[in-house]
Enzyme design. Structure first.
Site, mmCIF file in Angstrom:
data_model
loop_
_atom_site.group_PDB
_atom_site.id
_atom_site.type_symbol
_atom_site.label_atom_id
_atom_site.label_comp_id
_atom_site.label_asym_id
_atom_site.label_seq_id
_atom_site.Cartn_x
_atom_site.Cartn_y
_atom_site.Cartn_z
ATOM 1 N N GLU A 27 -75.198 67.697 -37.964
ATOM 2 C CA GLU A 27 -75.393 68.647 -38.328
ATOM 3 C C GLU A 27 -76.139 70.041 -37.210
ATOM 4 O O GLU A 27 -76.380 71.583 -37.371
ATOM 5 C CB GLU A 27 -76.421 69.584 -39.462
ATOM 6 C CG GLU A 27 -75.209 68.223 -40.101
ATOM 7 C CD GLU A 27 -75.564 68.895 -42.302
ATOM 8 O OE1 GLU A 27 -76.783 69.464 -42.195
ATOM 9 O OE2 GLU A 27 -74.459 68.441 -42.913
ATOM 10 N N GLU A 38 -70.803 62.485 -45.842
ATOM 11 C CA GLU A 38 -71.984 63.152 -46.002
ATOM 12 C C GLU A 38 -71.022 63.555 -47.212
ATOM 13 O O GLU A 38 -70.576 65.113 -46.959
ATOM 14 C CB GLU A 38 -72.239 63.870 -45.614
ATOM 15 C CG GLU A 38 -74.579 62.896 -45.043
ATOM 16 C CD GLU A 38 -75.253 63.870 -44.704
ATOM 17 O OE1 GLU A 38 -75.255 65.235 -45.533
ATOM 18 O OE2 GLU A 38 -75.692 64.306 -42.919
#
Length: 291
Positions: free
Chosen positions: A124, A225
């Site tokens: 991320e 995720e």
């Protein structure tokens, strides 16, 4: 016609390939909910519990390699438990990145590579604006080169990020560098109700797949995720509860396990708010995990 076949190959495979062909597991942090670093015994328990759950989860995703001695402690336990690992290499802060590469190479020197599912460089970073696309792409290529130098050219190296980063054209250099793209998507954080969760998840996953295939046709998109919180505040129309987490699992997890490499978030974070824990402090499931 050929180019269209290439573009849609991952989608066709996701429909026609048996679910046994996909990795399925959980994201596992290097810390206990108390904040303490996990010991080798803690990792062994983690992997044993994953195997005992409905569906027998034989893989896991790790966020880093050096933090808390992640690979030094987790790899021997994973090998003993016949568990394979999606390895994380933290990409921000140069000293941290160097320590991560060293820990990965040390683990390979000691244990070979049969325990590795793939390697994710960064997590991320694009979403958080912690790295430019060009610098992150360079790091991905560097890790691939380091693995090749050790006879491990077959290990896929990619990056994990929020779906909004993948559909942003300024990040296309990262897609080009990746062997696989890790898709993080949380309908909860988009403020949609759990009833809308599956549609939101599907829509955003297809947006990622579309962006990836326009840039680098044939590249697989993994679900790295997603999840729904069991406790915590409401966010828009999204509310946390065990019942809603159960509903999201039944609709999203059970479908995703059949169509993509999938790593769920998470086993235990019950000290966090919101908490996405699937297991309680006693390591027993908080809801039905069968599909």
């Amino acid at each position: 016609m050929l180019s269209r076949l290439v573009v849609f190959l991952p989608l066709l495979l996701s429909i026609s390939t048996p679910s046994a062909a996909y990795w399925k597991g959980f994201n596992l942090p290097a810390n206990l909910p108390s904040g303490a670093c996990k010991t080798p015994e803690d990792w062994a328990r983690d992997f044993s519990v994953l195997h005992s759950l409905p569906g027998d989860f034989a893989s896991a995703r790790l966020f880093a390699s050096s933090d808390c001695g992640t690979l030094a402690n987790a790899v021997p336990a994973a090998i003993s438990a016949s568990t394979k690992l999606l390895v994380g290499v933290w990409a921000t802060d140069n000293a941290h990145y160097e320590a991560e590469k060293a820990a990965l190479l040390q683990a390979i020197q000691q244990h070979g590579t049969q325990w590795i599912v793939a390697v994710s460089v960064g997590s991320e970073d694009l979403y958080r604006n912690d790295a430019s696309a060009s610098s992150l792409a360079s790091q991905i290529r560097e890790v691939k080169s380091l693995l090749c130098e050790r006879g491990a050219c077959g290990i896929e190296v990619g990056h994990v990020d929020i779906w909004t980063a993948w559909v942003d054209p300024k990040n296309e250099d990262v897609i080009r560098a990746c062997d696989f793209v890790g898709h993080d998507g949380y309908p909860y954080w988009e403020g949609v109700s759990v009833e809308q969760g599956l549609n939101a998840f599907r829509t955003n996953l297809e947006k990622t797949r579309g962006a990836v295939n326009r840039v680098k046709p044939g590249t697989w998109v993994w679900v790295t995720e997603t999840g729904w919180p069991v406790t915590g505040d409401s966010f828009g129309s999204a509310t946390s509860s065990i019942a809603n987490a159960q509903a999201f699992w039944k609709s999203v997890a059970c479908e995703s396990f059949r169509g993509a490499h999938t790593f769920w978030y998470t086993t235990q974070d019950y000290a966090s708010r919101p908490s996405f824990s699937v297991l309680g402090p006693d390591f027993k499931p908080l809801y039905d995990l069968s599909c």
